[in-house]
Enzyme design. Structure first.
Site, PDB file in Angstrom:
ATOM      1  N   SER A 113      -2.001 -17.019  -3.058  1.00 19.08           N
ATOM      2  CA  SER A 113      -1.514 -18.346  -2.668  1.00 19.08           C
ATOM      3  C   SER A 113      -1.835 -18.690  -1.212  1.00 19.08           C
ATOM      4  O   SER A 113      -2.339 -19.782  -0.929  1.00 19.08           O
ATOM      5  CB  SER A 113      -0.011 -18.429  -2.923  1.00 19.08           C
ATOM      6  OG  SER A 113       0.678 -17.404  -2.227  1.00 19.08           O
ATOM      7  N   GLU A 140      -4.861   5.135  -5.813  1.00 16.41           N
ATOM      8  CA  GLU A 140      -4.191   4.234  -6.759  1.00 16.41           C
ATOM      9  C   GLU A 140      -5.094   3.963  -7.971  1.00 16.41           C
ATOM     10  O   GLU A 140      -4.616   3.924  -9.105  1.00 16.41           O
ATOM     11  CB  GLU A 140      -3.829   2.911  -6.067  1.00 16.41           C
ATOM     12  CG  GLU A 140      -2.717   3.019  -5.033  1.00 16.41           C
ATOM     13  CD  GLU A 140      -1.328   3.149  -5.670  1.00 16.41           C
ATOM     14  OE1 GLU A 140      -1.224   3.205  -6.901  1.00 16.41           O
ATOM     15  OE2 GLU A 140      -0.348   3.201  -4.901  1.00 16.41           O
ATOM     16  N   LYS A 177      -5.516  -7.039  -4.468  1.00 16.56           N
ATOM     17  CA  LYS A 177      -4.762  -8.231  -4.093  1.00 16.56           C
ATOM     18  C   LYS A 177      -4.233  -8.077  -2.674  1.00 16.56           C
ATOM     19  O   LYS A 177      -3.617  -7.049  -2.389  1.00 16.56           O
ATOM     20  CB  LYS A 177      -3.606  -8.402  -5.080  1.00 16.56           C
ATOM     21  CG  LYS A 177      -2.693  -9.554  -4.780  1.00 16.56           C
ATOM     22  CD  LYS A 177      -1.551  -9.542  -5.751  1.00 16.56           C
ATOM     23  CE  LYS A 177      -0.547 -10.600  -5.328  1.00 16.56           C
ATOM     24  NZ  LYS A 177       0.581 -10.683  -6.202  1.00 16.56           N
ATOM     25  N   LYS A 230       8.467  -5.417   1.660  1.00 16.53           N
ATOM     26  CA  LYS A 230       7.973  -4.674   0.500  1.00 16.53           C
ATOM     27  C   LYS A 230       7.071  -3.504   0.909  1.00 16.53           C
ATOM     28  O   LYS A 230       6.294  -2.999   0.104  1.00 16.53           O
ATOM     29  CB  LYS A 230       7.250  -5.644  -0.448  1.00 16.53           C
ATOM     30  CG  LYS A 230       8.181  -6.738  -1.012  1.00 16.53           C
ATOM     31  CD  LYS A 230       7.555  -7.525  -2.161  1.00 16.53           C
ATOM     32  CE  LYS A 230       8.574  -8.480  -2.795  1.00 16.53           C
ATOM     33  NZ  LYS A 230       8.047  -9.156  -4.001  1.00 16.53           N
ATOM     34  N   TYR A 246      -5.947 -20.077  -7.734  1.00 19.14           N
ATOM     35  CA  TYR A 246      -5.329 -21.385  -7.950  1.00 19.14           C
ATOM     36  C   TYR A 246      -6.384 -22.484  -8.007  1.00 19.14           C
ATOM     37  O   TYR A 246      -6.067 -23.608  -8.364  1.00 19.14           O
ATOM     38  CB  TYR A 246      -4.284 -21.646  -6.852  1.00 19.14           C
ATOM     39  CG  TYR A 246      -3.208 -20.583  -6.874  1.00 19.14           C
ATOM     40  CD1 TYR A 246      -2.143 -20.669  -7.763  1.00 19.14           C
ATOM     41  CD2 TYR A 246      -3.307 -19.439  -6.082  1.00 19.14           C
ATOM     42  CE1 TYR A 246      -1.184 -19.669  -7.844  1.00 19.14           C
ATOM     43  CE2 TYR A 246      -2.354 -18.423  -6.152  1.00 19.14           C
ATOM     44  CZ  TYR A 246      -1.305 -18.542  -7.032  1.00 19.14           C
ATOM     45  OH  TYR A 246      -0.370 -17.539  -7.129  1.00 19.14           O
ATOM     46  N   ARG A 254       5.977 -17.161  -3.006  1.00 16.74           N
ATOM     47  CA  ARG A 254       7.424 -16.894  -2.947  1.00 16.74           C
ATOM     48  C   ARG A 254       8.201 -18.201  -2.812  1.00 16.74           C
ATOM     49  O   ARG A 254       9.321 -18.314  -3.306  1.00 16.74           O
ATOM     50  CB  ARG A 254       7.730 -15.917  -1.811  1.00 16.74           C
ATOM     51  CG  ARG A 254       7.155 -14.529  -2.105  1.00 16.74           C
ATOM     52  CD  ARG A 254       7.421 -13.540  -0.997  1.00 16.74           C
ATOM     53  NE  ARG A 254       6.684 -12.295  -1.190  1.00 16.74           N
ATOM     54  CZ  ARG A 254       6.601 -11.318  -0.301  1.00 16.74           C
ATOM     55  NH1 ARG A 254       7.236 -11.430   0.859  1.00 16.74           N
ATOM     56  NH2 ARG A 254       5.905 -10.233  -0.555  1.00 16.74           N
ATOM     57  N   LYS A 277      -2.342  -3.378  -4.304  1.00 20.20           N
ATOM     58  CA  LYS A 277      -1.641  -4.591  -3.887  1.00 20.20           C
ATOM     59  C   LYS A 277      -1.035  -4.326  -2.511  1.00 20.20           C
ATOM     60  O   LYS A 277      -0.243  -3.394  -2.339  1.00 20.20           O
ATOM     61  CB  LYS A 277      -0.548  -4.947  -4.894  1.00 20.20           C
ATOM     62  CG  LYS A 277       0.256  -6.169  -4.460  1.00 20.20           C
ATOM     63  CD  LYS A 277       1.235  -6.617  -5.516  1.00 20.20           C
ATOM     64  CE  LYS A 277       2.063  -7.783  -5.020  1.00 20.20           C
ATOM     65  NZ  LYS A 277       2.999  -8.281  -6.038  1.00 20.20           N
TER      66      LYS A 277
HETATM   67  C1  PBG Z   1       5.476 -10.279  -7.244  1.00 15.97           C
HETATM   68  C2  PBG Z   1       4.193 -11.039  -7.108  1.00 15.97           C
HETATM   69  C3  PBG Z   1       3.779 -11.656  -5.917  1.00 15.97           C
HETATM   70  C4  PBG Z   1       2.581 -12.309  -6.189  1.00 15.97           C
HETATM   71  C5  PBG Z   1       2.271 -12.068  -7.536  1.00 15.97           C
HETATM   72  N1  PBG Z   1       3.286 -11.272  -8.091  1.00 15.97           N
HETATM   73  C6  PBG Z   1       4.449 -11.760  -4.600  1.00 15.97           C
HETATM   74  C7  PBG Z   1       5.022 -10.566  -3.977  1.00 15.97           C
HETATM   75  O1  PBG Z   1       4.601  -9.427  -4.192  1.00 15.97           O
HETATM   76  O2  PBG Z   1       5.956 -10.763  -3.202  1.00 15.97           O
HETATM   77  C8  PBG Z   1       1.823 -13.109  -5.183  1.00 15.97           C
HETATM   78  C9  PBG Z   1       0.743 -14.003  -5.670  1.00 15.97           C
HETATM   79  C10 PBG Z   1       0.291 -15.019  -4.699  1.00 15.97           C
HETATM   80  O3  PBG Z   1       0.650 -15.023  -3.497  1.00 15.97           O
HETATM   81  O4  PBG Z   1      -0.477 -15.900  -5.126  1.00 15.97           O
HETATM   82  N2  PBG Z   1       5.655  -9.410  -8.259  1.00 15.97           N
END
Ligand code: PBG
Length: 325
Positions: free
Chosen positions: A273, A232, A247, A216, A312, A204, A194
């Site tokens: 997203s 990982e 991701k 992050k 989505y 968010r 990720k």
């Molecule tokens: C956080 C989490 C995130 C997403 C899924 N779980 C956002 C982040 O890490 O800040 C993002 C998914 C998306 O953007 O569709 N645990």
């Protein structure tokens, strides 16, 4: 010319024989946002066509998806600030609406596959996926919190848990806690690679879960790195993950391929997203044709090696292409 590749493209029937990649509704997972209220179906401003639901309207949404053959869902809670604290205690609260909603979904639709989100950020007043101490995200003290969250989610009936927090060692800690509590059948779909991506913005917004300070980057991966994803993947596999995820998806197709070629576990990709919002915005402007660009996009993620796609657009795909492509 002995070789004329165009011969295999002459008709739909011949092209059908030569098709290398397929996408069926069964490969898709539909992300859903749930809020603790009633009668709400509210569009997310930065993610057109995607909604935040209250538990009652969410059940209707799931019912309509099940009728389309779309039966896998990943559920995210939007928690009000008043219930957030530094240790994410609401995540294991017996009155937690997220857990109650999961129970309700599995009671009504036992045949669906319901996937959770394991991370502190929806419940954390700091908005980080791990515990914050003196401005740092501390790894090992986060693990018991994630383990308790996992057991609560397994008890609520989630079929698979999705650790999205990127703490080191979380998969092992979760697996041990689940097994000790008798949840040997609850799977772990690990967010293996990720990345610290700009493409989570609309998510968010939907959950109001942006970090209160900092970013992050000390736990999510550097977008520049590819080989690190192998480390990982090895760790998650050794620690007991059932599926590995990359991701975002579209900007990381090479990483999807890398994991596919180096693992025997199913590979999932999260078409996040921001990646969906880009396409929706261009289509709203009339710059792209959604009915063509959307399936081509999902197919590219499959072609890169994803067995499973979280997107989505899952419901739109199920509506427009019920027998797949
Ligand atoms: C956080 C989490 C995130 C997403 C899924 N779980 C956002 C982040 O890490 O800040 C993002 C998914 C998306 O953007 O569709 N645990």
């Amino acid at each position: 010319m002995l070789q004329r590749p165009r011969r295999n493209r002459q008709s739909a029937a011949i092209r059908g024989l030569a098709t290398e990649t397929h996408l069926q509704v069964q490969h898709l997972v539909y992300p859903l946002f749930v809020l603790d209220t009633k009668g709400l179906k509210q569009e997310i401003h930065s993610l057109p066509g995607v909604y935040r639901f209250s538990p009652d309207t969410l059940l209707k949404e799931i019912e309509s998806c099940m009728e389309l053959g779309l039966s896998s869902f990943v559920l995210f809670p939007a928690v009000t600030d008043a219930l957030k604290d530094t240790v994410a205690s609401y995540s294991t609260n017996p009155d937690n609406f997220y857990l109650q909603t999961a129970r309700e979904i599995k009671k009504r639709f036992p045949e669906c596959c319901l996937i959770s989100d394991v991370a502190m950020d929806p419940y954390s007043s700091d908005g980080h996926d791990g515990l914050v101490r003196d401005g740092r995200i501390v790894n090992d003290e986060t693990l018991p919190i994630l383990a308790a969250m996992s057991v609560a989610q397994a008890e609520a009936g989630f079929d698979m848990l999705g650790p999205s927090d990127m703490m080191d060692g979380r998969v092992r800690t979760m697996r041990q806690a689940l097994d000790a509590a008798g949840h040997t059948g609850t799977g772990i779909l690990s967010y293996t690679a990720k990345y610290a991506s700009a493409f989570y913005g609309p998510f968010r917004d939907a959950l109001d879960s942006a970090p209160k300070s900092g970013d992050k980057k000390t736990y999510q991966m550097d977008p520049a790195n590819r080989r690190e994803a192998l480390t990982e993947a090895r760790l998650d596999t050794e620690e007991g993950a059932d599926m590995l995820m990359v991701k975002p998806a579209l900007h990381y197709l090479d990483v999807i391929r890398l994991l596919k070629d180096n693992s025997n576990l199913p590979i999932a990709a999260y078409h996040v997203s921001g990646e969906c919002a880009m396409l929706s915005a261009a289509c709203q402007n009339g710059w792209l044709d959604f009915d063509r660009a959307m399936p081509e996009t999902l197919l590219s993620i499959r072609r890169a090696g994803a067995d499973v796609i979280l997107t989505y657009f899952a419901k739109a795909f199920a509506e427009k292409f019920p027998s797949g492509i």
